[in-house]
Scaffold this motif. Sequence first.
Motif, PDB file in Angstrom:
ATOM      1  N   ALA A 179       0.868  -1.073   0.024  1.00 61.04           N
ATOM      2  CA  ALA A 179       0.089   0.139  -0.003  1.00 61.04           C
ATOM      3  C   ALA A 179       0.983   1.417   0.313  1.00 61.04           C
ATOM      4  CB  ALA A 179      -0.962  -0.071   1.138  1.00 61.04           C
ATOM      5  N   SER A 180       1.932   1.008   0.577  1.00 58.65           N
ATOM      6  CA  SER A 180       2.956   2.474   0.379  1.00 58.65           C
ATOM      7  C   SER A 180       3.519   2.776  -0.910  1.00 58.65           C
ATOM      8  CB  SER A 180       4.297   2.012   1.416  1.00 58.65           C
ATOM      9  OG  SER A 180       5.252   1.231   0.872  1.00 58.65           O
ATOM     10  N   TYR A 181       3.247   1.962  -1.959  1.00 57.45           N
ATOM     11  CA  TYR A 181       3.829   2.414  -3.158  1.00 57.45           C
ATOM     12  C   TYR A 181       2.741   3.257  -4.162  1.00 57.45           C
ATOM     13  CZ  TYR A 181       7.203  -1.289  -2.236  1.00 57.45           C
ATOM     14  OH  TYR A 181       8.198  -2.078  -1.429  1.00 57.45           O
ATOM     15  N   ASP A 182       3.245   4.232  -4.822  1.00 59.05           N
ATOM     16  CA  ASP A 182       2.531   4.857  -5.355  1.00 59.05           C
ATOM     17  C   ASP A 182       3.259   5.473  -6.881  1.00 59.05           C
ATOM     18  OD1 ASP A 182       0.649   6.488  -6.828  1.00 59.05           O
ATOM     19  OD2 ASP A 182       0.361   7.896  -5.213  1.00 59.05           O
ATOM     20  N   PHE A 183       3.298   4.655  -7.780  1.00 55.90           N
ATOM     21  CA  PHE A 183       3.860   5.253  -9.052  1.00 55.90           C
ATOM     22  C   PHE A 183       2.942   4.626 -10.225  1.00 55.90           C
ATOM     23  CE2 PHE A 183       5.653   1.325  -6.839  1.00 55.90           C
ATOM     24  CZ  PHE A 183       5.216   0.421  -7.765  1.00 55.90           C
ATOM     25  N   ASP A 184       3.481   5.267 -11.306  1.00 61.25           N
ATOM     26  CA  ASP A 184       2.610   4.812 -12.683  1.00 61.25           C
ATOM     27  C   ASP A 184       2.669   3.372 -12.722  1.00 61.25           C
ATOM     28  OD1 ASP A 184       2.216   7.724 -13.365  1.00 61.25           O
ATOM     29  OD2 ASP A 184       3.885   7.791 -14.722  1.00 61.25           O
TER      30      ASP A 184
END
Length: 172
Positions: A98-103
């Motif tokens: 859940a901590s990841y946020d990328f294209d």
Amino acid sequence: FKETLDLWTKDYDFGRVVGWLEVLERLDPRSNFAVGMADGYFGQTQDLQNVEPIVHFMMRDVAIDPPQKWKWLYGAIYLARHRLHDDKLGLEAARQLASYDFDGIDPWASMTPAFILEDAGDYRGAMDVVRETVRRFDGRLNHDDTLWTASYLDFLAKVDAGLVPPRRRKWD
């Protein structure tokens, strides 16, 4: 197949197995081979004490290159929750995911902790995770996902208020 797998893995020293996987990881950090072997082969050992170090290896491996490897955390969550029945470890892997946020990352990945928290009876914690997902991925959720998250938040609020019964785990 399970009997054959047991014969192949029953005498393995999993400290050495993890060491071997780490060597493979260092040789090519972007490769999915080591984490794939951890998930699909070594994580299936019948000696459950050997599964936890495999889950930790998978989490470390994904952290090296999250945009390339984030989907392997679903396997780590599965191993933790369904093989080990360790929701604490499963939640740790889910929170990493859940901590990841990328294209390219699926917004659903950030909601994974909510499902574990719901199973644990922490409906407010689950609602917080879903709300954070909606906030973070605002504009990237499609119409159906927006409707589903609103419905899920409504369901969690009703369960928390005692208005509807909680869903039950099917694997216990």
